[in-house]
Design a protein around this motif. Structure first.
Motif, mmCIF file in Angstrom:
data_model
loop_
_atom_site.group_PDB
_atom_site.id
_atom_site.type_symbol
_atom_site.label_atom_id
_atom_site.label_comp_id
_atom_site.label_asym_id
_atom_site.label_seq_id
_atom_site.Cartn_x
_atom_site.Cartn_y
_atom_site.Cartn_z
ATOM 1 N N MET A 6 -7.068 -18.633 35.398
ATOM 2 C CA MET A 6 -7.928 -19.653 34.806
ATOM 3 C C MET A 6 -7.187 -20.484 33.759
ATOM 4 N N MET A 7 -6.579 -19.813 32.753
ATOM 5 C CA MET A 7 -5.935 -20.565 31.664
ATOM 6 C C MET A 7 -4.645 -21.232 32.114
ATOM 7 N N GLY A 8 -3.886 -20.541 32.971
ATOM 8 C CA GLY A 8 -2.602 -21.096 33.401
ATOM 9 C C GLY A 8 -2.779 -22.471 34.034
ATOM 10 N N THR A 32 3.495 -20.572 38.240
ATOM 11 C CA THR A 32 3.851 -19.406 39.060
ATOM 12 C C THR A 32 2.830 -18.298 38.863
ATOM 13 N N ASP A 33 2.595 -17.532 39.912
ATOM 14 C CA ASP A 33 1.650 -16.408 39.849
ATOM 15 C C ASP A 33 2.079 -15.443 40.939
ATOM 16 N N GLU A 34 1.871 -14.157 40.718
ATOM 17 C CA GLU A 34 2.269 -13.210 41.778
ATOM 18 C C GLU A 34 1.284 -13.274 42.948
ATOM 19 N N PHE A 89 -2.739 -11.535 32.921
ATOM 20 C CA PHE A 89 -3.801 -10.664 32.396
ATOM 21 C C PHE A 89 -3.471 -10.169 30.985
ATOM 22 N N GLU A 90 -4.520 -9.894 30.230
ATOM 23 C CA GLU A 90 -4.340 -9.410 28.856
ATOM 24 C C GLU A 90 -3.929 -7.929 28.888
ATOM 25 N N ASP A 91 -2.664 -7.674 29.107
ATOM 26 C CA ASP A 91 -2.161 -6.311 29.254
ATOM 27 C C ASP A 91 -0.756 -6.284 28.646
ATOM 28 N N LEU A 144 2.380 -5.451 30.882
ATOM 29 C CA LEU A 144 2.607 -6.556 31.826
ATOM 30 C C LEU A 144 3.280 -7.723 31.108
ATOM 31 N N LYS A 145 2.778 -8.068 29.941
ATOM 32 C CA LYS A 145 3.331 -9.221 29.212
ATOM 33 C C LYS A 145 4.749 -8.921 28.709
ATOM 34 N N GLN A 146 4.973 -7.667 28.301
ATOM 35 C CA GLN A 146 6.343 -7.306 27.866
ATOM 36 C C GLN A 146 7.323 -7.485 29.028
ATOM 37 N N THR A 204 -1.700 -15.151 24.839
ATOM 38 C CA THR A 204 -2.548 -13.991 24.536
ATOM 39 C C THR A 204 -3.653 -14.326 23.537
ATOM 40 N N SER A 205 -4.826 -13.717 23.753
ATOM 41 C CA SER A 205 -5.942 -13.939 22.824
ATOM 42 C C SER A 205 -5.948 -12.881 21.733
ATOM 43 N N THR A 206 -5.443 -11.690 22.060
ATOM 44 C CA THR A 206 -5.645 -10.576 21.127
ATOM 45 C C THR A 206 -4.424 -9.684 20.922
ATOM 46 N N PHE A 240 -7.514 -22.812 24.199
ATOM 47 C CA PHE A 240 -8.924 -22.439 24.320
ATOM 48 C C PHE A 240 -9.519 -23.018 25.598
ATOM 49 N N ASN A 241 -10.500 -22.332 26.103
ATOM 50 C CA ASN A 241 -11.106 -22.595 27.406
ATOM 51 C C ASN A 241 -12.280 -23.574 27.282
ATOM 52 N N PRO A 242 -12.346 -24.656 27.995
ATOM 53 C CA PRO A 242 -11.380 -25.207 28.924
ATOM 54 C C PRO A 242 -10.315 -26.032 28.185
HETATM 55 N N1 LIG Z 1 -10.323 -16.851 29.816
HETATM 56 C C1 LIG Z 1 -10.283 -17.404 28.620
HETATM 57 O O1 LIG Z 1 -11.246 -18.025 28.182
HETATM 58 C C2 LIG Z 1 -9.036 -17.318 27.765
HETATM 59 C C3 LIG Z 1 -8.913 -18.181 26.664
HETATM 60 C C4 LIG Z 1 -7.755 -18.147 25.896
HETATM 61 C C5 LIG Z 1 -6.743 -17.244 26.205
HETATM 62 N N2 LIG Z 1 -6.891 -16.403 27.266
HETATM 63 C C6 LIG Z 1 -5.771 -15.506 27.571
HETATM 64 O O2 LIG Z 1 -5.036 -16.077 28.637
HETATM 65 C C7 LIG Z 1 -4.495 -15.035 29.456
HETATM 66 C C8 LIG Z 1 -4.993 -15.207 30.872
HETATM 67 O O3 LIG Z 1 -6.410 -15.158 30.906
HETATM 68 P P1 LIG Z 1 -7.230 -15.788 32.143
HETATM 69 O O4 LIG Z 1 -8.655 -15.733 31.779
HETATM 70 O O5 LIG Z 1 -6.606 -17.078 32.533
HETATM 71 O O6 LIG Z 1 -6.939 -14.666 33.258
HETATM 72 P P2 LIG Z 1 -7.048 -14.759 34.843
HETATM 73 O O7 LIG Z 1 -7.434 -13.394 35.295
HETATM 74 O O8 LIG Z 1 -7.878 -15.919 35.274
HETATM 75 O O9 LIG Z 1 -5.530 -15.075 35.290
HETATM 76 C C9 LIG Z 1 -4.474 -14.178 35.109
HETATM 77 C C10 LIG Z 1 -3.446 -14.414 36.219
HETATM 78 O O10 LIG Z 1 -2.306 -13.600 35.953
HETATM 79 C C11 LIG Z 1 -1.727 -13.335 37.204
HETATM 80 N N3 LIG Z 1 -0.753 -12.247 37.098
HETATM 81 C C12 LIG Z 1 -1.006 -10.943 36.820
HETATM 82 N N4 LIG Z 1 0.149 -10.245 36.844
HETATM 83 C C13 LIG Z 1 1.159 -11.131 37.110
HETATM 84 C C14 LIG Z 1 2.568 -11.006 37.258
HETATM 85 N N5 LIG Z 1 3.195 -9.840 37.122
HETATM 86 N N6 LIG Z 1 3.273 -12.124 37.557
HETATM 87 C C15 LIG Z 1 2.658 -13.307 37.697
HETATM 88 N N7 LIG Z 1 1.311 -13.478 37.556
HETATM 89 C C16 LIG Z 1 0.580 -12.397 37.281
HETATM 90 C C17 LIG Z 1 -2.931 -12.982 38.075
HETATM 91 O O11 LIG Z 1 -2.628 -13.037 39.451
HETATM 92 C C18 LIG Z 1 -3.942 -14.030 37.623
HETATM 93 O O12 LIG Z 1 -3.916 -15.176 38.470
HETATM 94 C C19 LIG Z 1 -4.899 -13.716 28.802
HETATM 95 O O13 LIG Z 1 -3.884 -13.307 27.943
HETATM 96 C C20 LIG Z 1 -6.154 -14.100 28.022
HETATM 97 O O14 LIG Z 1 -6.388 -13.250 26.931
HETATM 98 C C21 LIG Z 1 -7.997 -16.431 28.066
#
Ligand SMILES: NC(=O)c1ccc[n+]([C@@H]2O[C@H](COP(=O)([O-])OP(=O)(O)OC[C@H]3O[C@@H](n4cnc5c(N)ncnc54)[C@H](O)[C@@H]3O)[C@@H](O)[C@H]2O)c1
Length: 284
Positions: free
Chosen positions: A1-3, A20-22, A83-85, A88-90, A110-112, A134-136
């Motif tokens: 979503m955010m990307g 890019t996304d996996e 994902f917020e993990d 994974l992010k490291q 990252t949000s948190t 921030f979303n959107p």
């Molecule tokens: N949703 C929100 O409103 C919001 C707002 C601000 C910040 N954030 C932050 O933005 C980040 C993403 O949130 P989101 O809501 O967009 O999540 P999302 O679930 O919509 O997207 C996450 C993407 O990460 C991809 N991904 C996972 N592992 C991967 C890897 N190893 N390599 C490449 N891609 C990989 C997934 O396939 C997925 O498309 C999080 O850190 C979240 O805290 C979210």
């Protein structure tokens, strides 16, 4: 979503973007949303916010690649929005560091999570930064810049300059759980959840209070549905993990909804059965 949202913002401001996304499907739906989503390029075109030339240029300047290395190879700035993990992010930060030019800023949306921890395994930590959109992201004007203990002044300044260049306002926060906006915003959501759990008021009335009493554009539950309930749960879990403060124990109802596939607004989360309002219907 955010990307995809962040990619669109940069493309509309004249930058070349590689997404890019996996998950291949996420790349496809991402490009489709950028073109045809509710805040996408075509919506801006029909509202007269972009000229046909600007719209065409923005769409043409976004490419996708399933290979992270290829996507990062020529970047000045890489923004991680997976994902917020933490683990994974490291790992992603390490892969980004070995693929991107050594001059590139490596940012996390990252949000948190702690930027210090996310960047722990890379060698040039001075160029790591939090860039919290921030979303959107196409509409919201704020970007929190998170300065980790190792982030250099130059990186903070470059990051803030980039944020201004794409038409947004940067605020700088230290690397503390929830930074500024989520610490405030999630506190409201946690209190709203307690009001609901204690049956002090209905879902609708809690949302209405914040909209009419405080002029918030959305109530706390509407906003949670908009953000995505799985993302919201991950964010609260990660605040709890970071602080060990019981005030961040995720609400039972939120966990139950996510477990049952209620992930928020289905128009934004394709696999979702609905959000708070739909779940309330089936519970009656
Ligand atoms: N949703 C929100 O409103 C919001 C707002 C601000 C910040 N954030 C932050 O933005 C980040 C993403 O949130 P989101 O809501 O967009 O999540 P999302 O679930 O919509 O997207 C996450 C993407 O990460 C991809 N991904 C996972 N592992 C991967 C890897 N190893 N390599 C490449 N891609 C990989 C997934 O396939 C997925 O498309 C999080 O850190 C979240 O805290 C979210």
């Amino acid at each position: 979503m955010m990307g995809r949202q962040i990619a669109q913002v940069f493309a509309q401001h004249g930058h070349e973007v590689e997404g890019t996304d996996e998950d291949q499907q996420a790349l496809k739906t991402g490009i489709d949303e950028i073109a045809n989503g509710p805040y996408g390029v075509n919506a801006s075109l029909s509202k007269g916010k972009l000229t046909p030339e600007q719209a065409g240029r923005a769409l043409a300047s976004i490419k996708t690649s399933s290979k992270l290395d290829d996507a990062c190879r020529n970047s000045d700035l890489v923004i991680e929005a997976a994902f917020e993990d933490l683990q994974l992010k490291q790992n992603l930060f390490q892969r980004i560091e070995s693929a991107a030019p050594s001059s590139a800023i490596i940012a996390s949306n990252t949000s948190t999570l702690s930027l210090d921890k996310i960047s722990q395994k890379i060698s040039k930590r001075d160029r790591a930064l939090g860039m919290h959109f921030f979303n959107p992201a196409q509409l919201t004007k704020l970007v929190e810049i998170i300065r980790g203990p190792a982030t250099s002044n130059e990186t903070v300044e470059r990051g803030s300059r980039i944020v201004r260049e794409i038409g947004k306002t940067p605020v700088v926060a230290q690397d503390e759980p929830g930074f500024i906006a989520n610490r405030l915003g999630l506190t409201l959501y946690m209190e709203a959840s307690k009001l609901l759990e204690d049956r002090v008021a209905s879902l609708q009335d809690i949302d209405t209070c914040m909209k009419l009493g405080y002029n918030h554009p959305m109530g706390p539950f509407e906003l949670a549905d908009f953000v995505g309930l799985d993302t919201r749960l991950r964010n609260i879990e990660s605040l709890y993990k970071a602080t060990n403060d019981s005030k961040w124990i995720p609400p039972k109802l939120l966990r139950e909804m996510v477990q049952q596939g209620y992930l928020g607004d289905p128009a934004r989360k394709k696999a979702s059965k609905g959000g708070y309002y739909e779940f309330q219907q089936i519970k009656r």
